[in-house]
Motif scaffolding. Structure first.
Motif, PDB file in Angstrom:
ATOM      1  N   GLU A 115      55.062  56.733  29.627  1.00  0.00           N
ATOM      2  CA  GLU A 115      54.246  57.893  29.985  1.00  0.00           C
ATOM      3  C   GLU A 115      54.968  59.218  29.773  1.00  0.00           C
ATOM      4  O   GLU A 115      55.042  60.054  30.684  1.00  0.00           O
ATOM      5  CB  GLU A 115      53.726  57.757  31.412  1.00  0.00           C
ATOM      6  N   THR A 116      55.490  59.413  28.572  1.00  0.00           N
ATOM      7  CA  THR A 116      55.994  60.730  28.191  1.00  0.00           C
ATOM      8  C   THR A 116      54.805  61.598  27.796  1.00  0.00           C
ATOM      9  O   THR A 116      54.067  61.274  26.876  1.00  0.00           O
ATOM     10  CB  THR A 116      56.972  60.628  27.007  1.00  0.00           C
ATOM     11  N   HIS A 117      54.625  62.710  28.499  1.00  0.00           N
ATOM     12  CA  HIS A 117      53.469  63.586  28.275  1.00  0.00           C
ATOM     13  C   HIS A 117      53.896  64.717  27.347  1.00  0.00           C
ATOM     14  O   HIS A 117      54.691  65.578  27.723  1.00  0.00           O
ATOM     15  CB  HIS A 117      52.981  64.136  29.615  1.00  0.00           C
ATOM     16  N   ASP A 124      47.214  66.557  22.916  1.00  0.00           N
ATOM     17  CA  ASP A 124      47.771  66.280  24.240  1.00  0.00           C
ATOM     18  C   ASP A 124      47.843  64.764  24.413  1.00  0.00           C
ATOM     19  O   ASP A 124      46.819  64.099  24.561  1.00  0.00           O
ATOM     20  CB  ASP A 124      46.859  66.919  25.295  1.00  0.00           C
ATOM     21  N   THR A 163      49.875  61.119  26.045  1.00  0.00           N
ATOM     22  CA  THR A 163      50.804  60.388  26.893  1.00  0.00           C
ATOM     23  C   THR A 163      51.286  59.191  26.087  1.00  0.00           C
ATOM     24  O   THR A 163      50.479  58.349  25.676  1.00  0.00           O
ATOM     25  CB  THR A 163      50.145  59.927  28.199  1.00  0.00           C
ATOM     26  N   HIS A 171      44.419  63.030  25.559  1.00  0.00           N
ATOM     27  CA  HIS A 171      43.603  63.776  26.517  1.00  0.00           C
ATOM     28  C   HIS A 171      43.003  64.967  25.778  1.00  0.00           C
ATOM     29  O   HIS A 171      43.719  65.861  25.327  1.00  0.00           O
ATOM     30  CB  HIS A 171      44.451  64.230  27.698  1.00  0.00           C
TER      31      HIS A 171
END
Length: 288
Positions: free
Chosen positions: A15-17, A32, A34, A105
């Motif tokens: 979960e690197t955003h 965008d 994750t 996202h």
């Protein structure tokens, strides 16, 4: 003598955003994502003796995600996942397999141009890439796509025993929250073009199927996507049945002509299934 052995294992950064902003004059574009990475290979020593000499740290994996977003941009979730997976396997001799899972996202513009956006509701786009020296597998998908048919749905003729209380119906609301994944036959596809096509086929099949069961609708959705996208060899769908029950209004001296419903949260039916193209190649680790 040891009574145990090391079984299958992998590790990575979850979960690197990462957000990439691209400027086209006065118009801004946003990707965008994750990103989660899982790698495996010759990792026995770190588990058995604590020898870290073959370990690519998870912090390095995170940094690579950010660096690649800056160096190469983010053309699509699939393309970015392929770029990362091939890098991790190709750059370290101890790494034999990489799995990169991505969720996108989406954002909508508040104005036609400029730099103001609002986070889009609806579904989340997903992608999973597996890569090793033997093969590359790409699985595109979406989740959290809530859809509802207020007509053209029935449910009757099912098994009844002493515990059955559910009445048959020839007119019901059919609603679900779609999770769909589709496996590509190759690692070379028009990712940006095929995603809206796949989404459109899923929606068209849901809306256009006179449903006698959610299972029937699931198959129709997968079959429609395979028919519309020749480069896809398998579709997997998870469809929770978001039950809508008619409310008894007689205590209030009112009739309910199938117009007022209670939308139940839980428990719910959960329908899962795959639709596979005849002659589809072996999925290998694609779904793991």
């Amino acid at each position: 003598m040891s009574r145990s052995r090391l079984g299958p294992n992998r590790y990575g950064k979850a979960e690197t955003h990462v957000v990439r902003v691209t400027r086209d004059g006065g118009t801004y574009h946003i990707r965008d994502l994750t990103v989660s990475v899982a790698i495996s290979g010759d990792m026995e020593a770190v588990h058995l003796t604590g020898d870290n000499s073959a370990v690519l740290t998870t912090d390095t994996q995170k940094n690579t995600i950010f660096a690649f977003a800056g160096k190469y941009g983010i053309e699509s979730p699939e393309a970015f996942g392929l770029l990362l997976a091939r890098h991790f396997v190709g750059s370290q001799p101890a790494i034999h397999h990489a799995k990169v899972s991505i969720e996108e996202h989406a954002w909508d513009r508040i104005t036609a141009t400029g730099h103001s956006f609002a986070r889009r509701g609806g579904e989340t786009r997903t992608a999973v890439v597996h890569h090793d020296d033997a093969a590359t597998h790409v699985v595109s998908g979406l989740k959290d796509l809530v859809v509802l048919n207020s007509a053209d749905s029935e449910f009757w003729g099912y098994v009844k025993d002493e515990y059955t209380t559910l009445p048959e119906t020839r007119d019901r609301i059919l609603a679900t929250e779609v999770t769909a994944q589709w496996r590509h036959a190759s690692a070379d596809a028009d990712w940006e073009g095929s995603y809206p096509e796949a989404r459109g086929h899923l929606l068209a099949a849901f809306a256009g199927t006179y449903s006698l069961s959610l299972q029937q609708t699931l198959y129709a959705m997968g079959d429609r996507l395979l028919d519309g996208l020749p480069g896809v060899c398998e579709v997997r769908l998870v469809l929770p049945n978001k039950h809508h029950f008619t409310v008894d209004l007689e205590p209030f001296a009112l009739e309910n002509d199938n117009e007022i419903f209670y939308a139940a949260d839980r428990p719910y039916g959960l329908i899962e299934g795959a639709v596979v193209r005849d002659g589809a190649p072996d999925p290998g680790p694609a779904w793991s």
